[in-house]
Design a protein around this motif. Structure first.
Motif, short mmCIF file in Angstrom:
data_model
loop_
_atom_site.label_atom_id
_atom_site.label_comp_id
_atom_site.label_asym_id
_atom_site.label_seq_id
_atom_site.Cartn_x
_atom_site.Cartn_y
_atom_site.Cartn_z
N THR A 118 5.86 -26.31 77.50
CA THR A 118 7.25 -25.84 77.57
C THR A 118 7.37 -24.94 78.80
OG1 THR A 118 6.88 -23.76 76.36
CG2 THR A 118 7.38 -25.75 75.03
N PRO A 119 8.61 -24.79 79.33
CA PRO A 119 8.80 -23.91 80.49
C PRO A 119 8.33 -22.48 80.22
CG PRO A 119 10.71 -25.32 80.22
CD PRO A 119 9.84 -25.55 79.01
N ALA A 120 8.65 -21.96 79.03
CA ALA A 120 8.26 -20.58 78.73
C ALA A 120 6.74 -20.44 78.67
CB ALA A 120 8.89 -20.14 77.41
N GLU A 121 6.08 -21.47 78.13
CA GLU A 121 4.62 -21.45 78.07
C GLU A 121 4.02 -21.46 79.48
OE1 GLU A 121 2.96 -24.73 75.76
OE2 GLU A 121 1.14 -24.61 76.95
N ALA A 122 4.62 -22.28 80.35
CA ALA A 122 4.14 -22.34 81.74
C ALA A 122 4.33 -21.00 82.44
CB ALA A 122 4.87 -23.45 82.50
N ALA A 123 5.51 -20.40 82.26
CA ALA A 123 5.79 -19.11 82.90
C ALA A 123 4.86 -18.04 82.34
CB ALA A 123 7.25 -18.72 82.68
N GLY A 124 4.60 -18.09 81.03
CA GLY A 124 3.69 -17.13 80.42
C GLY A 124 2.28 -17.26 80.99
N ALA A 125 1.83 -18.49 81.15
CA ALA A 125 0.49 -18.73 81.71
C ALA A 125 0.40 -18.20 83.14
CB ALA A 125 0.17 -20.22 81.67
N ALA A 126 1.49 -18.38 83.89
CA ALA A 126 1.49 -17.91 85.28
C ALA A 126 1.44 -16.39 85.33
CB ALA A 126 2.74 -18.42 86.01
N ALA A 127 2.13 -15.73 84.39
CA ALA A 127 2.14 -14.27 84.38
C ALA A 127 0.78 -13.71 83.96
CB ALA A 127 3.22 -13.77 83.42
N ARG A 128 0.07 -14.45 83.12
CA ARG A 128 -1.23 -13.99 82.59
C ARG A 128 -2.37 -14.18 83.56
NH1 ARG A 128 0.25 -16.63 78.06
NH2 ARG A 128 -0.98 -18.46 78.61
N THR A 129 -2.26 -15.18 84.43
CA THR A 129 -3.43 -15.64 85.18
C THR A 129 -3.31 -15.29 86.65
OG1 THR A 129 -3.22 -17.54 83.70
CG2 THR A 129 -4.99 -17.61 85.32
N GLU A 130 -4.24 -14.50 87.14
CA GLU A 130 -4.27 -14.13 88.55
C GLU A 130 -4.49 -15.38 89.42
OE1 GLU A 130 -4.12 -11.07 91.47
OE2 GLU A 130 -3.79 -10.95 89.30
N GLY A 131 -3.72 -15.51 90.48
CA GLY A 131 -3.93 -16.62 91.42
C GLY A 131 -3.50 -17.97 90.90
N ALA A 132 -2.61 -18.00 89.88
CA ALA A 132 -2.17 -19.28 89.31
C ALA A 132 -1.04 -19.89 90.14
CB ALA A 132 -1.71 -19.09 87.88
N LYS A 133 -1.00 -21.21 90.15
CA LYS A 133 0.12 -21.93 90.75
C LYS A 133 0.52 -23.06 89.83
CE LYS A 133 0.41 -21.29 95.71
NZ LYS A 133 1.86 -21.08 95.80
N PHE A 134 1.81 -23.43 89.88
CA PHE A 134 2.28 -24.60 89.17
C PHE A 134 2.00 -25.84 90.02
CE2 PHE A 134 5.45 -21.21 88.07
CZ PHE A 134 5.03 -21.02 86.76
N ILE A 135 1.68 -26.95 89.36
CA ILE A 135 1.58 -28.22 90.09
C ILE A 135 2.44 -29.27 89.39
CG2 ILE A 135 -0.55 -29.00 88.91
CD1 ILE A 135 -1.31 -30.21 91.75
N ALA A 136 3.26 -29.97 90.18
CA ALA A 136 4.11 -31.04 89.64
C ALA A 136 3.73 -32.33 90.34
CB ALA A 136 5.58 -30.69 89.82
N GLY A 137 4.46 -32.73 91.40
CA GLY A 137 4.07 -33.92 92.15
C GLY A 137 2.75 -33.72 92.88
N GLY A 138 2.58 -32.52 93.42
CA GLY A 138 1.32 -32.17 94.09
C GLY A 138 1.19 -32.69 95.51
N THR A 139 2.20 -33.40 96.00
CA THR A 139 2.05 -34.07 97.31
C THR A 139 1.87 -33.08 98.45
OG1 THR A 139 4.44 -34.18 97.52
CG2 THR A 139 3.34 -36.13 96.65
N ASN A 140 2.47 -31.89 98.33
CA ASN A 140 2.31 -30.88 99.38
C ASN A 140 1.18 -29.91 99.02
OD1 ASN A 140 4.47 -28.36 100.90
ND2 ASN A 140 2.89 -29.61 101.84
N LEU A 141 1.16 -29.48 97.76
CA LEU A 141 0.17 -28.48 97.34
C LEU A 141 -1.26 -28.98 97.49
CD1 LEU A 141 -0.53 -25.75 96.15
CD2 LEU A 141 -0.16 -26.70 93.87
#
Lengths: 169, 329
Positions: free
Chosen positions: B11-34
């Motif tokens: 879920t979006p809230a779960e993703a945002a929560g994980a990002a707030a908890r984890t140092e150096g985290a990034k979201f990945i979707a298509g990944g073509t640039n990242l």
């Protein structure tokens, strides 16, 4: 390490991989399906093109672990030497390659391109966004621009795809 | 590539929560640039949060008459959506002018907005770049700068924003919807943190100019996740996206013009390939009935081209002139 399961050319595959492993490296180095080629490894050349859930993508720019449950088709799944896919046969007939390195990517891409035109997906060269796109050489050239051929077999590649596109139309 | 840990969010809230908890985290979707940047170790996330399972992949009609585009809608699907083709042709055209078929099948709406520059000095770890390594300097200024910004740059950075889609989004006055984790002070507040905080950012306020901090490219907070992009109800007019580049296909813009032109000659115009963000000015649009020269004079009033990219000044005027002529029919 992380676990991932997907199907490749209809067969279930369960892998445990370093999270850094791209789908391309999983196919080539872990499943030994070396038909899919590594060219630039940066999404610029198209040699690594495979079809995932019916859509062509650059397998070098996606992680294997991102494909849990997906259905992946590589060049090995399209045809074999004794039963060529019609596009493979057309590439042979029209001499659509010289060294052959880009060919698996070209053919996977072309299979998906014909599906995209049939599905009515427009392109940069489609004259009217609200009309169905046509099977023209101009459309094929634009849609195949993500597959580079350093030998320059482009005109023969267009001839090969055009023959199959004509049969479908 | 540096090693990283990986998780799939649901879920979006779960993703945002994980990002707030984890140092150096990034979201990945298509990944073509990242992933491209991770291979070059320009991006080195310690943790990836895969957001592809978030079910944000629908284009919905909203009651006020616009569209709500899920953050994960792929570029191919957005360009092909019948409502987008009919009412927001500028957006379809801009999407179809970018990248390749393979890349558009992976690339997402949110990811496209967040693309990093293709400045060659950003990609070359042996040379200084204030965007890649703040404070190290800018090799593009005084270097090969043919492709770089002519307006909106600073003494720290003259990189351009690479997106075609974002140029259309700017002209269409899109709004970026986001979610981020609530700051939780105690376990008892955990339940309240469940849903996350949402906000809407007009695209005109989304991108930041480089100034002294070219590594800060937009107004997102750390760990803030884009959930959707909304388009206001259609404004009609003739929609044109004209992209000038070194190859006929599969190349970034030297100059691009996205325009919506009404019968009376009024309208909207945004530029790509010339600035660190999609470039649009109200004062320039007021000049539209007076033609391309007048509009360009306003758009580029503060331009500081280099010797190598000064050609873009005239190229903008001529491309806009061609667009306005096409709109008149």
């Amino acid at each position: 390490m992380a676990k991932v399961s997907f199907t490749v050319n209809g067969a279930n595959r369960d892998l445990e991989l370093d999270t850094r492993t791209t789908l391309l490296d999983a196919l080539r180095e872990h499943l030994h399906l070396t038909g899919t080629k590594k060219g630039c490894d940066h999404g610029q050349c198209g040699a690594c093109t495979v079809i995932v859930d019916g859509r062509r993508i650059n397998s070098c720019l996606t992680l294997a672990v991102m494909h849990e449950g997906d259905s992946i088709t590589t060049i090995e799944g399209l045809g074999a030497p004794d039963r060529l896919h019609p596009l493979q046969a057309a590439f042979v007939k029209h001499d659509g390659y010289q060294c052959g390195y880009c060919t698996p990517g070209q053919i996977c891409s072309a299979v998906a391109v014909l599906d995209e035109i049939n599905a009515g997906i427009p392109s940069h060269v489609s004259a009217d966004l609200n009309e169905r796109p046509q099977m023209t050489a101009t459309e094929l050239r634009e849609r195949m621009s993500g597959n580079i051929c350093r030998c320059g077999a482009y005109s023969n590649i267009v001839d090969a795809i055009t023959e199959i596109a004509g049969r479908q139309a | 590539m540096k090693s990283f840990t990986y998780e799939r969010a649901h879920t979006p809230a779960e993703a945002a929560g994980a990002a707030a908890r984890t140092e150096g985290a990034k979201f990945i979707a298509g990944g073509t640039n990242l992933l491209d940047l991770m291979k070059l170790e320009i991006e080195t996330p310690a943790h990836l949060i895969d957001v592809n399972g978030l079910a944000l992949d629908k284009v919905e009609t909203i009651p006020e008459g616009g569209l709500r585009i899920g953050a994960l809608v792929r570029n191919t699907d957005l360009a092909a959506d019948p409502r987008v083709r009919r009412d927001y042709g500028l957006l379809s055209r801009a999407l179809l002018a970018g990248a390749s078929g393979q890349l558009r099948n992976m690339a997402t709406t949110a990811g496209n907005l967040l693309q990093r520059t293709r400045c060659p000095y950003f990609y070359d770890g042996n040379l200084p770049c204030n965007k890649r390594k703040p404070g190290s300097g800018c090799a593009a200024i005084g270097g090969f700068s043919r492709q770089h910004a002519i307006v909106g740059g600073s003494d720290a950075c003259i990189a351009t924003h690479p997106s075609d889609m974002a140029v259309a989004m700017m002209a269409l006055e899109a709004v970026v919807e986001t979610v981020r984790a609530r700051r939780v002070r105690s376990e008892a507040a955990g339940a309240a943190a469940g849903s996350g905080m949402t906000r809407s950012i007009p695209i005109a306020d989304f991108y930041r100019l480089p100034g002294e901090t070219p590594h800060v490219e937009n107004t997102l907070e750390p760990g803030e996740l884009i959930t959707a992009v909304t388009l206001p109800k259609p404004v009609g007019g003739t929609h044109i996206y004209r992209k000038v580049r070194d190859r006929a296909s599969y190349a970034f813009a030297l100059v691009s013009v996205g325009a919506i032109v009404q019968h009376d000659g009024a309208g909207r115009v945004a530029l790509g390939g010339v600035a660190p963000k999609p470039w649009r000015l109200a004062a320039a649009e007021a000049e539209m009935p007076r033609g391309a020269k007048a509009v360009t004079a306003r758009l580029l009033a503060d331009a500081k081209p280099t010797r190598e990219n000064a050609f873009k000044m005239k190229l903008v005027e001529r491309t806009l002139g061609a667009v306005l002529a096409e709109a008149r029919g």
